[in-house]
Design a protein around this motif. Structure first.
Motif, PDB file in Angstrom:
ATOM      1  N   UNK A 128      83.085 -11.448  51.768  1.00 21.83           N
ATOM      2  CA  UNK A 128      82.883 -12.433  52.835  1.00 21.83           C
ATOM      3  C   UNK A 128      81.660 -12.066  53.676  1.00 21.83           C
ATOM      4  N   UNK A 156      73.434  -9.925  59.821  1.00 18.72           N
ATOM      5  CA  UNK A 156      74.541 -10.082  58.907  1.00 18.72           C
ATOM      6  C   UNK A 156      75.692 -10.807  59.588  1.00 18.72           C
ATOM      7  N   UNK A 174      79.994 -12.523  58.626  1.00 22.80           N
ATOM      8  CA  UNK A 174      81.087 -12.681  57.671  1.00 22.80           C
ATOM      9  C   UNK A 174      81.694 -14.068  57.813  1.00 22.80           C
ATOM     10  N   UNK A 205      84.125  -1.241  70.249  1.00 29.03           N
ATOM     11  CA  UNK A 205      84.444  -0.636  68.951  1.00 29.03           C
ATOM     12  C   UNK A 205      85.146   0.702  69.127  1.00 29.03           C
ATOM     13  N   UNK A 252      81.349   3.350  68.538  1.00 30.05           N
ATOM     14  CA  UNK A 252      81.210   2.549  67.315  1.00 30.05           C
ATOM     15  C   UNK A 252      81.017   3.392  66.055  1.00 30.05           C
ATOM     16  N   UNK A 311      88.690   1.771  61.874  1.00 30.80           N
ATOM     17  CA  UNK A 311      88.026   1.288  63.072  1.00 30.80           C
ATOM     18  C   UNK A 311      88.417  -0.145  63.341  1.00 30.80           C
ATOM     19  N   UNK A 369      82.361  -9.695  65.839  1.00 36.44           N
ATOM     20  CA  UNK A 369      83.332  -8.604  65.673  1.00 36.44           C
ATOM     21  C   UNK A 369      82.970  -7.664  64.533  1.00 36.44           C
ATOM     22  N   UNK A 370      81.665  -7.496  64.286  1.00 35.66           N
ATOM     23  CA  UNK A 370      81.222  -6.618  63.194  1.00 35.66           C
ATOM     24  C   UNK A 370      81.364  -5.138  63.545  1.00 35.66           C
ATOM     25  N   UNK A 371      81.532  -4.812  64.810  1.00 35.86           N
ATOM     26  CA  UNK A 371      81.748  -3.407  65.160  1.00 35.86           C
ATOM     27  C   UNK A 371      80.543  -2.731  65.787  1.00 35.86           C
ATOM     28  N   UNK A 372      79.383  -3.362  65.705  1.00 33.91           N
ATOM     29  CA  UNK A 372      78.215  -2.876  66.441  1.00 33.91           C
ATOM     30  C   UNK A 372      77.613  -4.069  67.158  1.00 33.91           C
ATOM     31  N   UNK A 401      90.757  -5.502  66.285  1.00 28.06           N
ATOM     32  CA  UNK A 401      90.634  -6.350  65.092  1.00 28.06           C
ATOM     33  C   UNK A 401      89.765  -5.645  64.045  1.00 28.06           C
ATOM     34  N   UNK A 410      89.470  -7.284  60.659  1.00 30.93           N
ATOM     35  CA  UNK A 410      89.254  -8.182  59.524  1.00 30.93           C
ATOM     36  C   UNK A 410      87.805  -8.620  59.342  1.00 30.93           C
ATOM     37  N   UNK A 413      87.720  -3.532  66.565  1.00 29.78           N
ATOM     38  CA  UNK A 413      87.057  -3.970  67.795  1.00 29.78           C
ATOM     39  C   UNK A 413      88.018  -4.802  68.632  1.00 29.78           C
ATOM     40  N   UNK A 446      84.970 -16.342  57.727  1.00 26.49           N
ATOM     41  CA  UNK A 446      86.296 -15.945  58.212  1.00 26.49           C
ATOM     42  C   UNK A 446      87.193 -17.165  58.313  1.00 26.49           C
ATOM     43  N   UNK A 467      84.942  -6.982  60.217  1.00 22.72           N
ATOM     44  CA  UNK A 467      83.995  -5.876  60.424  1.00 22.72           C
ATOM     45  C   UNK A 467      82.828  -5.906  59.438  1.00 22.72           C
TER      46      UNK A 467
END
Lengths: 184, 184
Positions: free
Chosen positions: B6, B56, B58, A7, A43, A56, B134-137, A131, A133, A58, B60, A135
């Protein structure tokens, strides 16, 4: 940074290790002008950072490259750390995201030669794709692409972006901001 | 929920619209046992929700389906709202994520028939896939897959998961938790 961190943040404002040489709204709405950009491999964004915008993204698995393409890319891809940089922020249309995987691959490579074009400028133009989209919250951009090169290679970089902007894939780009930077 | 949302949450605890019938650690470390599960279509978790875990994800764009496969899936996919459900949480290995797109597609469909198998049980077994990678965490799972069906279709659902678990793709699954639920 944790060794498994994928991240990153880009923050634009009055401070940061990269000075903005110019910002261009290539497609769609411009982004607020800033003097400097910070590129953070964390992150979360530090508290108290003065900024006008922050995005941000990833790094992730590649979505279109085949085994052969991936091996060629890895073999030719240099480390980051060069003096000039470009941050290109991109949003693609719903029409793009509604295509099936084989349709996107066909446009991305068979029609637009995206990987082939990028490869032509390796190792001179280093690249890292982030990326946004998936997140989990709505983002203004789908991708933040980071490039680094020597000042002498800016004409080559112009060729690279011109070739991509003329491609079939770019018909699906709704917004593109091009930020040129220098590390200082 | 915003029409473009989403992002979804699954929270396990003492309350929630779905009662847990059973939880199984199919591969790897188990997940804390809970009595009920909440399925929320919001990007943030409400404050004060009593829970032992929450994950959680998303929805896609599809990553492997071709145009023909996608059209067949869409044509046969029913709406959600059925009384029985299953939440299957999956983490794949680094070996999987380091494969190129064509290698993953080859394993996913040509070897494992993932879409073909899922299609065989449509419209009886409805399905919604949530991505977490790819949520960032850092996330404990890469995918949260949600299935819904009529109680009489549980044997068909067992066939479906057994076929996938016997596939080449499942050699790349490091952790799998299977939570069976009933809406009440």
């Amino acid at each position: 940074m944790s060794p498994s961190n994928r991240a990153y943040w880009f923050a634009g404002g009055a401070s940061g290790e990269f000075r903005v040489r110019r910002m261009t709204a290539v497609i769609g709405e411009p982004l607020s002008e800033v003097a400097r950009v910070t590129y953070l491999d964390t992150p979360t964004l530090p508290v108290g950072l003065e900024m006008r915008w922050a995005f941000r993204g990833v790094t992730s698995n590649q979505r279109y490259t085949t085994k052969n393409e991936k091996e060629a890319l890895v073999a030719r891809s240099p480390a980051l750390g060069r003096p000039w940089a470009a941050l290109i922020l991109i949003k693609k249309s719903d029409a793009w995201w509604n295509l099936a995987q084989d349709e996107r691959r066909e446009i991305f490579e068979e029609q637009s030669r995206h990987t082939t074009i990028g490869m032509r400028y390796l190792p001179a133009i280093a690249r890292r794709l982030h990326h946004c989209r998936d997140l989990g919250t709505e983002q203004p951009f789908d991708f933040l692409t980071w490039f680094e090169y020597q000042p002498d290679d800016e004409p080559a970089f112009e060729e690279l972006v011109a070739a991509l902007r003329a491609s079939a894939e770019w018909r699906y780009v709704e917004r593109e901001i091009d930020v040129r930077l220098v590390r200082d």
